[in-house]
Motif scaffolding. Structure first.
Motif, PDB file in Angstrom:
ATOM      1  N   SER A  28     -28.298 -67.388  66.660  1.00 20.33           N
ATOM      2  CA  SER A  28     -29.586 -66.987  66.909  1.00 20.33           C
ATOM      3  C   SER A  28     -29.908 -68.257  65.754  1.00 20.33           C
ATOM      4  CB  SER A  28     -30.211 -66.244  66.933  1.00 20.33           C
ATOM      5  OG  SER A  28     -29.654 -64.916  65.649  1.00 20.33           O
ATOM      6  N   ALA A  29     -29.321 -68.569  64.709  1.00 20.23           N
ATOM      7  CA  ALA A  29     -29.750 -69.312  63.639  1.00 20.23           C
ATOM      8  C   ALA A  29     -30.092 -68.664  62.433  1.00 20.23           C
ATOM      9  CB  ALA A  29     -30.226 -70.864  63.775  1.00 20.23           C
ATOM     10  N   GLY A  30     -30.062 -67.568  62.622  1.00 20.12           N
ATOM     11  CA  GLY A  30     -30.893 -66.437  61.436  1.00 20.12           C
ATOM     12  C   GLY A  30     -32.265 -66.339  61.868  1.00 20.12           C
ATOM     13  N   HIS A  31     -32.737 -66.194  63.007  1.00 22.52           N
ATOM     14  CA  HIS A  31     -34.459 -66.594  63.344  1.00 22.52           C
ATOM     15  C   HIS A  31     -34.695 -65.590  64.330  1.00 22.52           C
ATOM     16  CE1 HIS A  31     -34.455 -70.265  60.835  1.00 22.52           C
ATOM     17  NE2 HIS A  31     -35.626 -70.312  60.891  1.00 22.52           N
ATOM     18  N   GLY A  36     -39.750 -65.964  65.801  1.00 22.67           N
ATOM     19  CA  GLY A  36     -38.861 -67.367  65.025  1.00 22.67           C
ATOM     20  C   GLY A  36     -38.978 -67.428  63.772  1.00 22.67           C
ATOM     21  N   THR A  37     -39.635 -65.656  62.851  1.00 21.58           N
ATOM     22  CA  THR A  37     -39.476 -65.643  61.897  1.00 21.58           C
ATOM     23  C   THR A  37     -38.116 -65.979  60.893  1.00 21.58           C
ATOM     24  OG1 THR A  37     -40.637 -63.751  62.626  1.00 21.58           O
ATOM     25  CG2 THR A  37     -39.628 -63.931  60.084  1.00 21.58           C
ATOM     26  N   ASP A  38     -37.989 -66.547  60.089  1.00 16.60           N
ATOM     27  CA  ASP A  38     -36.414 -66.881  59.058  1.00 16.60           C
ATOM     28  C   ASP A  38     -36.437 -64.939  58.375  1.00 16.60           C
ATOM     29  OD1 ASP A  38     -34.185 -67.077  57.903  1.00 16.60           O
ATOM     30  OD2 ASP A  38     -35.838 -68.313  56.485  1.00 16.60           O
ATOM     31  N   LEU A  39     -35.254 -64.547  58.732  1.00 16.93           N
ATOM     32  CA  LEU A  39     -34.385 -63.470  58.882  1.00 16.93           C
ATOM     33  C   LEU A  39     -33.460 -63.755  57.535  1.00 16.93           C
ATOM     34  CD1 LEU A  39     -34.824 -62.167  61.751  1.00 16.93           C
ATOM     35  CD2 LEU A  39     -35.968 -61.726  61.218  1.00 16.93           C
ATOM     36  N   VAL A  54     -29.871 -56.572  65.455  1.00 21.10           N
ATOM     37  CA  VAL A  54     -29.664 -57.090  67.281  1.00 21.10           C
ATOM     38  C   VAL A  54     -29.730 -55.637  67.647  1.00 21.10           C
ATOM     39  CG1 VAL A  54     -27.255 -57.089  68.020  1.00 21.10           C
ATOM     40  CG2 VAL A  54     -27.770 -57.992  65.413  1.00 21.10           C
ATOM     41  N   ALA A  55     -30.806 -56.380  68.695  1.00 18.52           N
ATOM     42  CA  ALA A  55     -31.269 -55.643  69.583  1.00 18.52           C
ATOM     43  C   ALA A  55     -31.210 -55.712  71.215  1.00 18.52           C
ATOM     44  CB  ALA A  55     -32.944 -56.308  69.585  1.00 18.52           C
ATOM     45  N   HIS A  56     -31.154 -54.697  71.892  1.00 21.05           N
ATOM     46  CA  HIS A  56     -30.628 -54.592  73.135  1.00 21.05           C
ATOM     47  C   HIS A  56     -31.008 -55.033  73.874  1.00 21.05           C
ATOM     48  CE1 HIS A  56     -27.087 -52.190  70.714  1.00 21.05           C
ATOM     49  NE2 HIS A  56     -26.728 -52.517  71.949  1.00 21.05           N
ATOM     50  N   ILE A  57     -31.216 -55.944  74.970  1.00 24.29           N
ATOM     51  CA  ILE A  57     -32.187 -55.749  76.338  1.00 24.29           C
ATOM     52  C   ILE A  57     -31.225 -54.909  77.536  1.00 24.29           C
ATOM     53  CG2 ILE A  57     -32.151 -57.395  78.281  1.00 24.29           C
ATOM     54  CD1 ILE A  57     -31.558 -59.781  76.691  1.00 24.29           C
ATOM     55  N   LEU A  86     -27.789 -58.993  73.683  1.00 27.58           N
ATOM     56  CA  LEU A  86     -27.525 -58.755  72.046  1.00 27.58           C
ATOM     57  C   LEU A  86     -29.037 -60.218  72.040  1.00 27.58           C
ATOM     58  CD1 LEU A  86     -24.466 -57.097  71.162  1.00 27.58           C
ATOM     59  CD2 LEU A  86     -26.668 -56.311  71.579  1.00 27.58           C
ATOM     60  N   MET A  87     -29.642 -59.880  71.445  1.00 27.54           N
ATOM     61  CA  MET A  87     -30.931 -60.209  71.117  1.00 27.54           C
ATOM     62  C   MET A  87     -30.440 -60.725  69.190  1.00 27.54           C
ATOM     63  SD  MET A  87     -33.632 -60.688  73.534  1.00 27.54           S
ATOM     64  CE  MET A  87     -34.944 -62.069  73.195  1.00 27.54           C
ATOM     65  N   LEU A  88     -31.030 -61.030  68.247  1.00 32.07           N
ATOM     66  CA  LEU A  88     -31.608 -60.854  67.095  1.00 32.07           C
ATOM     67  C   LEU A  88     -33.393 -61.192  67.114  1.00 32.07           C
ATOM     68  CD1 LEU A  88     -30.193 -60.774  64.059  1.00 32.07           C
ATOM     69  CD2 LEU A  88     -31.008 -63.543  63.791  1.00 32.07           C
ATOM     70  N   LEU A  89     -33.866 -60.001  66.469  1.00 33.28           N
ATOM     71  CA  LEU A  89     -35.142 -59.909  65.883  1.00 33.28           C
ATOM     72  C   LEU A  89     -35.166 -59.266  64.801  1.00 33.28           C
ATOM     73  CD1 LEU A  89     -36.197 -57.790  69.502  1.00 33.28           C
ATOM     74  CD2 LEU A  89     -36.540 -60.368  68.892  1.00 33.28           C
TER      75      LEU A  89
END
Length: 310
Positions: A28-31, A36-39, A54-57, A86-89
Motif C-alpha cells: 500500500s506504499a504506506g498510505h 490517501g493519508t501518508d501513514l 491493518v484492517a480486515h475486509i 487486508l487493507m492499510l487504513l
C-alpha cells in the motif's frame, strides 16, 4: 525470511502475523487506501512514525463487521493472513468502515483494495511519456442536438490522438476555482458534446457542491449529485468524460491520492466512462497551472494543452 507465526485467537479474534502486516504496508506504499493519508509521518510531531492500521475486509472473528452466516472460525482464521483481505487504513477510516459495515460492504472494499493495489503498480511503472492527447481551447461553444450513438462516442474517445476542444465556459469555471491558501479542494464533473460540428467538445464542467466531502489535499464528490448531474447532462445530449478538481500547488501533478479518487470515480461509472479524463487546477495562472490526464491502456497519459486563455 522470518518464519511466520501461527495466528491464534485473541479475545475471540485472530491476529495477523507481523510478516503479513509488513507486506500490507509495502503493497500500500504506506498510505491509507481510502483517504490517501501518508501513514509514515506524524505531521503534528514533525517526524517519521508508522501510525496506520491493518484492517480486515471480512472480519478476524466469526461475528465481526461484514461477517456472513458462513463466516465461521475456520474462515476467519484462513483470511487473517490473506493480503487480499487486508487493507492499510488510517485509524479514522478503519473506525468508519467497521462502524458502518452496511455502508462499506465486502464487495465495495474488495474492489477498492484491488484497484488501489493496481494504482500502486501503475505508479511504479515507467510513464508513457511519448504519447499525449491533444486538448485545444475554443473561445465559444454553441449547443447542438445530440444525434450521435453512445457507441460512436466511446469509439471517438478511445483514440489516443483524439482532439478534445474546451469551451470558454469550462475554461472560465476552472479559472474561477483556483485553490488559495487554507482552502479545501473543490471539483466537479466534466461532460462532452459529441455532436458539435466543431468536433468533440468539453462543453460542461459542473461547479463544486455543498454536499461534497473535502480537505486541503483530498476531495470526495457526492455520489447523489454526480448521478443527478449525469442524468441532466444526458438529457441535454452531453456525455460524462471525467472530473476536475483543485490542488494547493502552483503546478499540479497527479498524486497517489488523485489516482485513487480518479479510479474510484471511473469504477463507479464504468458504463459511462470507458476512458476517463481528469483535469487538475493549480494556483498558477500560467498554462502549466491547469493540467489533464487520461487513463488509457493501463496508463495515465498527460494531455497536451493548446491556446489556454490567459
Amino acid at each position: 525470511m522470518e518464519k511466520q507465526e501461527k495466528s491464534k485467537p485473541a479475545n475471540g479474534r485472530y491476529d495477523t502475523d507481523n510478516e503479513t502486516k509488513r507486506i500490507v504496508w509495502i503493497q500500500s506504499a504506506g498510505h491509507c487506501e481510502l483517504c490517501g493519508t501518508d501513514l509514515t509521518y506524524d505531521y503534528r510531531a514533525g517526524k517519521p512514525m508508522k501510525w496506520g492500521e491493518v484492517a480486515h475486509i471480512l472480519p478476524a472473528s466469526p461475528k465481526g463487521p461484514r461477517g456472513r452466516d458462513d463466516h465461521d472460525e475456520a474462515k476467519a482464521e484462513s483470511l487473517t493472513n490473506d493480503t487480499a483481505n487486508l487493507m492499510l487504513l488510517c485509524p479514522g477510516c478503519h473506525e468508519k468502515i467497521d462502524r458502518d459495515a452496511d455502508g462499506y460492504p465486502e464487495s465495495d472494499l474488495s474492489g477498492l483494495h484491488q484497484a488501489y493495489l493496481e494504482r500502486i503498480r501503475l505508479a511504479a511503472t515507467t510513464p508513457d511519456g511519448g504519447r499525449a492527447i491533444p486538448v485545444i481551447v475554443q473561445s465559444q461553444h454553441f449547443a447542438t442536438i445530440n444525434d450521435i450513438p453512445v457507441r460512436d462516442l466511446l469509439g471517438a474517445m478511445s483514440g489516443v490522438d483524439t482532439h478534445l476542444l474546451v469551451s470558454q465556459d469550462v475554461a472560465n469555471l476552472l479559472e474561477r476555482y483556483r485553490q488559495r491558501r487554507f482552502d479545501v479542494e473543490r471539483g466537479g464533473q466534466l461532460f462532452v458534446d459529441p455532436a458539435s460540428a466543431a468536433g468533440l467538445v468539453l462543453a460542461l464542467a459542473t461547479p463544486p457542491h455543498r454536499d461534497d466531502r473535502a480537505g486541503r489535499a483530498w476531495l470526495e464528490l457526492n455520489a447523489h449529485r454526480c448521478r443527478d448531474e449525469i442524468e441532466r447532462a444526458n438529457a441535454a445530449g452531453l456525455r460524462l468524460v471525467g472530473y476536475w478538481h483543485t490542488h494547493p500547488q502552483s503546478i499540479p501533478m497527479i498524486s497517489p491520492t488523485d489516482v485513487g479518487s480518479f479510479s474510484r470515480f471511473a469504477a463507479r461509472y464504468t458504463q459511462d466512462l470507458p476512458h476517463p479524463l481528469a483535469i487538475i487546477v493549480g494556483n498558477s495562472s500560467s498554462p502549466e497551472g491547469i493540467k489533464a490526464w487520461s487513463f488509457r491502456e493501463g496508463r495515465y497519459v498527460e494531455a497536451a494543452w493548446g491556446n489556454w486563455p490567459g
